[in-house]
Scaffold this active site. Structure first.
Site, mmCIF file in Angstrom:
data_model
loop_
_atom_site.group_PDB
_atom_site.id
_atom_site.type_symbol
_atom_site.label_atom_id
_atom_site.label_comp_id
_atom_site.label_asym_id
_atom_site.label_seq_id
_atom_site.Cartn_x
_atom_site.Cartn_y
_atom_site.Cartn_z
ATOM 1 N N GLU A 124 8.611 21.725 77.683
ATOM 2 C CA GLU A 124 7.224 22.054 78.012
ATOM 3 C C GLU A 124 6.364 20.824 78.265
ATOM 4 O O GLU A 124 6.540 19.773 77.642
ATOM 5 C CB GLU A 124 6.583 22.843 76.866
ATOM 6 C CG GLU A 124 7.205 24.204 76.623
ATOM 7 C CD GLU A 124 6.515 24.977 75.511
ATOM 8 O OE1 GLU A 124 6.878 26.157 75.307
ATOM 9 O OE2 GLU A 124 5.600 24.424 74.852
ATOM 10 N N TYR A 145 0.941 25.900 69.572
ATOM 11 C CA TYR A 145 1.705 25.906 70.820
ATOM 12 C C TYR A 145 3.024 26.675 70.706
ATOM 13 O O TYR A 145 3.868 26.589 71.590
ATOM 14 C CB TYR A 145 1.863 24.463 71.314
ATOM 15 C CG TYR A 145 0.502 23.999 71.784
ATOM 16 C CD1 TYR A 145 0.106 24.147 73.099
ATOM 17 C CD2 TYR A 145 -0.447 23.555 70.860
ATOM 18 C CE1 TYR A 145 -1.174 23.819 73.515
ATOM 19 C CE2 TYR A 145 -1.733 23.233 71.260
ATOM 20 C CZ TYR A 145 -2.093 23.375 72.592
ATOM 21 O OH TYR A 145 -3.366 23.074 72.992
ATOM 22 N N HIS A 200 14.946 15.378 65.676
ATOM 23 C CA HIS A 200 13.565 15.805 65.903
ATOM 24 C C HIS A 200 12.549 15.059 65.036
ATOM 25 O O HIS A 200 11.776 15.636 64.287
ATOM 26 C CB HIS A 200 13.426 17.320 65.693
ATOM 27 C CG HIS A 200 14.275 18.139 66.603
ATOM 28 N ND1 HIS A 200 14.248 19.511 66.626
ATOM 29 C CD2 HIS A 200 15.189 17.779 67.540
ATOM 30 C CE1 HIS A 200 15.101 19.971 67.519
ATOM 31 N NE2 HIS A 200 15.686 18.918 68.084
#
Length: 347
Positions: free
Chosen positions: A217, A227, A124
Protein backbone atom coordinates in the site's frame (compact mmCIF):
# COMPACT_ATOMS: atom_id res chain seq x y z
CA UNK A 1 14.78 10.69 -22.09
CA UNK A 2 17.89 8.63 -21.36
CA UNK A 3 19.05 7.76 -17.84
CA UNK A 4 22.69 7.19 -16.90
CA UNK A 5 23.42 4.85 -13.98
CA UNK A 6 26.75 5.02 -12.19
CA UNK A 7 27.89 2.87 -9.26
CA UNK A 8 29.14 5.38 -6.69
CA UNK A 9 30.27 2.76 -4.17
CA UNK A 10 30.09 -0.99 -3.64
CA UNK A 11 31.19 -3.55 -1.08
CA UNK A 12 28.49 -2.60 1.44
CA UNK A 13 26.91 -5.33 3.56
CA UNK A 14 23.18 -5.00 2.90
CA UNK A 15 22.97 -1.18 2.94
CA UNK A 16 19.61 -0.01 4.32
CA UNK A 17 19.42 3.77 4.68
CA UNK A 18 21.20 6.84 3.33
CA UNK A 19 21.01 10.57 3.92
CA UNK A 20 22.89 13.55 2.55
CA UNK A 21 24.92 15.93 4.71
CA UNK A 22 25.59 19.61 4.06
CA UNK A 23 28.62 19.94 1.79
CA UNK A 24 27.93 16.89 -0.37
CA UNK A 25 28.88 13.92 1.81
CA UNK A 26 26.40 11.17 2.73
CA UNK A 27 25.93 8.74 5.60
CA UNK A 28 24.88 5.16 4.90
CA UNK A 29 23.88 2.28 7.15
CA UNK A 30 24.60 -1.41 6.74
CA UNK A 31 21.99 -3.71 8.26
CA UNK A 32 24.69 -5.75 9.97
CA UNK A 33 25.46 -2.77 12.22
CA UNK A 34 27.91 -0.43 10.48
CA UNK A 35 27.55 3.27 9.72
CA UNK A 36 29.85 4.78 7.11
CA UNK A 37 30.44 8.16 5.50
CA UNK A 38 30.67 8.50 1.73
CA UNK A 39 32.97 11.40 0.87
CA UNK A 40 34.36 12.21 -2.56
CA UNK A 41 33.36 8.78 -3.81
CA UNK A 42 35.10 6.87 -1.02
CA UNK A 43 33.56 5.01 1.92
CA UNK A 44 34.96 5.51 5.39
CA UNK A 45 35.72 2.76 7.83
CA UNK A 46 32.78 1.94 10.13
CA UNK A 47 32.22 4.69 12.67
CA UNK A 48 32.72 4.01 16.37
CA UNK A 49 29.84 4.62 18.76
CA UNK A 50 26.97 3.02 16.82
CA UNK A 51 24.35 1.51 19.17
CA UNK A 52 24.28 -2.26 19.61
CA UNK A 53 21.83 -3.86 17.19
CA UNK A 54 20.21 -7.30 16.92
CA UNK A 55 21.16 -8.14 13.34
CA UNK A 56 18.97 -11.11 12.56
CA UNK A 57 16.20 -11.68 10.03
CA UNK A 58 15.02 -8.27 8.85
CA UNK A 59 16.52 -6.53 11.89
CA UNK A 60 19.74 -4.61 12.30
CA UNK A 61 20.87 -1.06 11.70
CA UNK A 62 18.13 0.47 9.57
CA UNK A 63 17.51 4.11 8.65
CA UNK A 64 19.65 7.20 9.15
CA UNK A 65 18.56 10.83 9.03
CA UNK A 66 20.52 14.01 9.62
CA UNK A 67 18.84 16.54 11.88
CA UNK A 68 17.44 19.57 10.03
CA UNK A 69 19.90 21.69 12.05
CA UNK A 70 22.83 19.33 11.38
CA UNK A 71 25.05 22.18 10.16
CA UNK A 72 25.11 23.60 13.68
CA UNK A 73 24.23 20.61 15.90
CA UNK A 74 25.96 17.73 14.11
CA UNK A 75 23.10 15.45 15.17
CA UNK A 76 22.04 12.35 13.29
CA UNK A 77 19.25 9.88 14.07
CA UNK A 78 19.39 6.10 13.62
CA UNK A 79 16.63 3.49 13.69
CA UNK A 80 17.58 -0.07 14.57
CA UNK A 81 16.45 -3.35 16.08
CA UNK A 82 17.36 -2.99 19.75
CA UNK A 83 18.17 -6.11 21.79
CA UNK A 84 16.45 -6.49 25.15
CA UNK A 85 14.39 -8.72 27.38
CA UNK A 86 12.45 -11.15 25.20
CA UNK A 87 14.29 -10.46 21.96
CA UNK A 88 14.35 -7.20 20.00
CA UNK A 89 12.19 -4.23 19.05
CA UNK A 90 12.45 -1.10 16.94
CA UNK A 91 14.31 1.80 18.55
CA UNK A 92 15.68 5.21 17.56
CA UNK A 93 18.84 6.86 18.86
CA UNK A 94 20.34 10.26 18.27
CA UNK A 95 24.05 11.06 18.37
CA UNK A 96 26.55 13.74 17.47
CA UNK A 97 28.64 12.98 14.39
CA UNK A 98 32.16 14.13 15.19
CA UNK A 99 34.70 14.74 12.41
CA UNK A 100 37.63 16.54 14.03
CA UNK A 101 40.52 15.31 11.95
CA UNK A 102 40.68 11.89 13.58
CA UNK A 103 38.48 8.94 12.77
CA UNK A 104 34.85 9.98 12.42
CA UNK A 105 32.72 8.75 15.33
CA UNK A 106 29.44 9.11 17.17
CA UNK A 107 29.34 10.74 20.59
CA UNK A 108 26.60 11.52 23.12
CA UNK A 109 24.49 8.60 21.87
CA UNK A 110 21.03 8.62 23.43
CA UNK A 111 17.95 6.50 22.74
CA UNK A 112 14.90 8.70 22.12
CA UNK A 113 12.42 5.91 21.38
CA UNK A 114 12.35 2.22 22.33
CA UNK A 115 9.60 -0.29 21.59
CA UNK A 116 8.65 -1.62 25.01
CA UNK A 117 7.48 -5.10 23.97
CA UNK A 118 10.43 -7.01 22.51
CA UNK A 119 10.05 -10.44 20.93
CA UNK A 120 12.22 -13.08 19.29
CA UNK A 121 10.57 -12.70 15.88
CA UNK A 122 12.94 -11.58 13.14
CA UNK A 123 10.54 -9.71 10.87
CA UNK A 124 8.70 -6.41 10.45
CA UNK A 125 10.74 -3.82 12.32
CA UNK A 126 9.87 -0.99 9.87
CA UNK A 127 11.60 1.50 10.02
CA UNK A 128 12.00 4.88 8.34
CA UNK A 129 12.67 8.29 9.86
CA UNK A 130 11.13 11.49 8.47
CA UNK A 131 11.37 15.03 9.82
CA UNK A 132 8.32 17.23 9.46
CA UNK A 133 9.05 20.90 8.69
CA UNK A 134 7.75 21.71 12.18
CA UNK A 135 10.78 19.85 13.61
CA UNK A 136 8.98 16.76 14.87
CA UNK A 137 10.18 13.29 13.91
CA UNK A 138 8.03 10.55 12.36
CA UNK A 139 9.09 6.94 13.02
CA UNK A 140 7.53 4.00 11.18
CA UNK A 141 7.32 0.55 12.73
CA UNK A 142 6.16 -2.90 11.64
CA UNK A 143 3.82 -5.27 13.42
CA UNK A 144 6.79 -7.53 14.36
CA UNK A 145 5.12 -10.47 12.64
CA UNK A 146 2.04 -10.35 14.86
CA UNK A 147 -0.86 -8.53 13.17
CA UNK A 148 -2.78 -8.19 16.42
CA UNK A 149 -0.21 -5.69 17.64
CA UNK A 150 -1.11 -3.30 14.82
CA UNK A 151 -4.57 -2.82 16.35
CA UNK A 152 -3.42 -2.54 19.99
CA UNK A 153 -3.47 1.13 20.97
CA UNK A 154 -1.10 0.45 23.86
CA UNK A 155 1.55 -0.99 21.52
CA UNK A 156 3.94 0.98 19.32
CA UNK A 157 4.16 -1.85 16.74
CA UNK A 158 2.32 -1.57 13.42
CA UNK A 159 2.26 2.20 13.65
CA UNK A 160 3.50 5.60 12.63
CA UNK A 161 4.87 7.44 15.65
CA UNK A 162 5.61 11.15 16.14
CA UNK A 163 8.01 12.50 18.74
CA UNK A 164 10.11 15.56 19.44
CA UNK A 165 13.81 15.17 18.57
CA UNK A 166 14.62 14.78 22.26
CA UNK A 167 12.08 11.98 22.64
CA UNK A 168 9.34 14.18 24.11
CA UNK A 169 5.69 14.02 23.06
CA UNK A 170 4.23 16.80 20.85
CA UNK A 171 1.21 18.33 22.58
CA UNK A 172 -0.92 17.99 19.43
CA UNK A 173 -0.38 14.23 19.01
CA UNK A 174 -3.79 12.50 18.81
CA UNK A 175 -3.25 10.55 22.06
CA UNK A 176 -0.84 12.91 23.80
CA UNK A 177 -2.51 12.41 27.18
CA UNK A 178 -2.12 8.62 26.94
CA UNK A 179 -5.75 7.93 27.88
CA UNK A 180 -6.79 6.11 24.68
CA UNK A 181 -3.45 5.16 23.14
CA UNK A 182 0.28 5.55 23.59
CA UNK A 183 1.24 9.25 23.55
CA UNK A 184 3.69 8.82 20.66
CA UNK A 185 1.15 7.18 18.33
CA UNK A 186 0.24 9.06 15.17
CA UNK A 187 -1.59 6.32 13.22
CA UNK A 188 -2.18 2.57 13.56
CA UNK A 189 -3.10 -0.46 11.46
CA UNK A 190 0.15 -0.68 9.47
CA UNK A 191 1.79 -3.99 8.59
CA UNK A 192 5.40 -3.03 7.85
CA UNK A 193 6.21 0.50 6.69
CA UNK A 194 9.64 0.49 5.05
CA UNK A 195 9.26 3.63 2.95
CA UNK A 196 8.30 7.11 4.12
CA UNK A 197 8.85 10.71 3.07
CA UNK A 198 7.48 14.18 3.67
CA UNK A 199 5.26 15.17 0.75
CA UNK A 200 5.29 18.89 -0.10
CA UNK A 201 2.31 18.39 -2.43
CA UNK A 202 -0.02 17.48 0.43
CA UNK A 203 2.07 18.97 3.27
CA UNK A 204 2.11 15.69 5.15
CA UNK A 205 3.65 12.27 5.51
CA UNK A 206 3.38 9.64 2.79
CA UNK A 207 4.33 5.98 3.27
CA UNK A 208 4.60 2.63 1.52
CA UNK A 209 4.16 -0.65 3.36
CA UNK A 210 4.37 -4.36 2.71
CA UNK A 211 1.19 -6.33 2.32
CA UNK A 212 1.11 -10.08 2.67
CA UNK A 213 0.53 -11.89 -0.64
CA UNK A 214 -0.52 -8.77 -2.54
CA UNK A 215 -1.85 -5.63 -0.96
CA UNK A 216 1.31 -3.50 -0.71
CA UNK A 217 0.00 0.00 0.00
CA UNK A 218 0.72 3.68 -0.45
CA UNK A 219 -0.85 5.62 2.43
CA UNK A 220 -1.07 9.17 3.70
CA UNK A 221 -1.05 8.61 7.48
CA UNK A 222 -3.13 11.17 9.33
CA UNK A 223 -3.40 11.82 13.04
CA UNK A 224 -5.52 9.29 14.90
CA UNK A 225 -6.53 7.27 11.84
CA UNK A 226 -6.47 3.50 11.40
CA UNK A 227 -5.14 1.97 8.17
CA UNK A 228 -6.71 -1.40 8.66
CA UNK A 229 -4.09 -4.11 9.06
CA UNK A 230 -4.95 -6.95 9.70
CA UNK A 231 -8.70 -6.29 9.70
CA UNK A 232 -8.72 -5.29 6.02
CA UNK A 233 -6.29 -5.80 3.15
CA UNK A 234 -6.16 -6.02 -0.64
CA UNK A 235 -3.93 -9.08 -0.29
CA UNK A 236 -4.41 -12.60 1.05
CA UNK A 237 -2.46 -14.74 3.47
CA UNK A 238 0.50 -16.64 2.04
CA UNK A 239 -1.65 -19.76 2.31
CA UNK A 240 -4.18 -18.09 -0.01
CA UNK A 241 -6.84 -17.59 2.69
CA UNK A 242 -8.75 -14.34 3.18
CA UNK A 243 -7.38 -11.66 5.50
CA UNK A 244 -9.78 -10.18 8.03
CA UNK A 245 -13.04 -8.70 6.77
CA UNK A 246 -11.96 -8.14 3.18
CA UNK A 247 -11.00 -4.80 1.68
CA UNK A 248 -13.20 -2.34 3.60
CA UNK A 249 -14.50 -1.77 7.13
CA UNK A 250 -16.04 1.20 8.96
CA UNK A 251 -13.49 3.49 10.58
CA UNK A 252 -10.60 2.16 8.51
CA UNK A 253 -8.83 4.08 5.78
CA UNK A 254 -8.36 3.08 2.16
CA UNK A 255 -4.89 3.19 0.57
CA UNK A 256 -4.07 5.79 -2.05
CA UNK A 257 -2.72 2.98 -4.24
CA UNK A 258 -1.96 -0.71 -3.89
CA UNK A 259 0.01 -3.38 -5.72
CA UNK A 260 -1.28 -6.86 -6.43
CA UNK A 261 0.83 -8.91 -6.91
CA UNK A 262 3.17 -7.54 -4.29
CA UNK A 263 6.35 -5.77 -5.39
CA UNK A 264 7.80 -5.82 -1.82
CA UNK A 265 8.19 -2.03 -1.63
CA UNK A 266 11.12 -0.50 0.22
CA UNK A 267 12.43 3.07 0.18
CA UNK A 268 10.30 5.99 -0.96
CA UNK A 269 11.17 9.45 -2.23
CA UNK A 270 9.01 12.32 -3.46
CA UNK A 271 10.82 13.78 -6.47
CA UNK A 272 11.29 17.53 -6.11
CA UNK A 273 14.57 17.95 -7.98
CA UNK A 274 15.52 19.90 -11.11
CA UNK A 275 17.31 17.15 -13.06
CA UNK A 276 14.05 15.40 -14.06
CA UNK A 277 11.47 18.21 -14.08
CA UNK A 278 8.87 16.00 -15.79
CA UNK A 279 8.87 13.82 -12.66
CA UNK A 280 8.42 16.64 -10.15
CA UNK A 281 5.87 15.63 -7.51
CA UNK A 282 5.95 11.94 -8.49
CA UNK A 283 6.70 9.10 -6.07
CA UNK A 284 9.75 6.88 -6.52
CA UNK A 285 9.46 3.50 -4.78
CA UNK A 286 12.08 0.76 -4.62
CA UNK A 287 11.07 -2.87 -5.12
CA UNK A 288 12.86 -5.77 -3.49
CA UNK A 289 10.93 -8.57 -5.18
CA UNK A 290 11.00 -7.32 -8.78
CA UNK A 291 14.32 -5.44 -8.47
CA UNK A 292 13.03 -2.19 -9.94
CA UNK A 293 12.02 1.40 -9.26
CA UNK A 294 8.31 2.13 -9.51
CA UNK A 295 7.56 5.72 -10.51
CA UNK A 296 4.03 6.71 -9.57
CA UNK A 297 2.66 9.60 -11.62
CA UNK A 298 0.63 12.14 -9.64
CA UNK A 299 -1.52 15.07 -10.62
CA UNK A 300 -1.38 18.50 -8.99
CA UNK A 301 -3.61 17.37 -6.12
CA UNK A 302 -1.37 14.40 -5.29
CA UNK A 303 -3.66 11.75 -6.78
CA UNK A 304 -1.79 8.78 -8.27
CA UNK A 305 -2.69 8.49 -11.95
CA UNK A 306 -0.30 5.85 -13.32
CA UNK A 307 2.84 3.78 -12.85
CA UNK A 308 6.09 3.37 -14.79
CA UNK A 309 8.42 0.51 -13.83
CA UNK A 310 12.08 1.28 -14.42
CA UNK A 311 15.43 -0.55 -14.28
CA UNK A 312 13.87 -3.97 -13.68
CA UNK A 313 16.62 -6.46 -12.88
CA UNK A 314 19.40 -3.95 -13.56
CA UNK A 315 20.92 -3.81 -10.07
CA UNK A 316 19.19 -6.36 -7.84
CA UNK A 317 16.94 -5.72 -4.84
CA UNK A 318 16.36 -1.98 -4.37
CA UNK A 319 16.33 -1.15 -0.66
CA UNK A 320 16.26 2.65 -0.60
CA UNK A 321 15.61 5.59 -2.90
CA UNK A 322 16.91 9.11 -2.24
CA UNK A 323 16.97 12.39 -4.15
CA UNK A 324 20.29 14.22 -3.94
CA UNK A 325 20.58 18.01 -3.69
CA UNK A 326 21.53 18.15 -7.40
CA UNK A 327 18.35 16.28 -8.39
CA UNK A 328 20.03 12.96 -9.14
CA UNK A 329 18.45 9.81 -7.70
CA UNK A 330 20.48 7.51 -5.47
CA UNK A 331 19.58 3.86 -4.91
CA UNK A 332 20.80 1.31 -2.38
CA UNK A 333 20.88 -2.37 -3.35
CA UNK A 334 20.08 -4.95 -0.68
CA UNK A 335 22.89 -7.40 -1.36
CA UNK A 336 25.91 -8.85 0.44
CA UNK A 337 27.92 -6.75 -2.01
CA UNK A 338 25.54 -3.81 -1.78
CA UNK A 339 25.93 -0.80 -4.03
CA UNK A 340 25.11 2.89 -4.09
CA UNK A 341 23.86 3.72 -7.59
CA UNK A 342 23.42 7.28 -8.90
CA UNK A 343 20.85 7.93 -11.64
CA UNK A 344 21.31 11.08 -13.70
CA UNK A 345 20.03 12.50 -16.96
CA UNK A 346 22.05 11.40 -19.95
CA UNK A 347 20.41 13.49 -22.70
Amino acid sequence: MSIQADVVADGLDHPWGLDFLPGGDAVVTERTGQLRILSKGKLSEPLRGVPEVRAQGQGGLLDVKASPDFATSGLIFLSFSEPGDGGAGTAVARAKLVRDGGAARLEDVRTVFSMEKKTGKGQHFGSRLVFHPDGTLFITTGDRGDGRRAQDMQDSAGAVLRIKPDGGIPADNPYADGAVGLPQLWSKGHRNVQGAAFDPTTNGLITVEHGAKGGDEVNRPEAGKNYGWPAISYGVNYSGTKIGKGTEAPGMQQPLFYWDPSIAPSGLAVYEGDMFPEWRGDLLVGSLKFELVSRLDRDASGKITGEERMLEGAFGRIRDVNVAPDGSIWLLTDEANGKIVRLSRAD
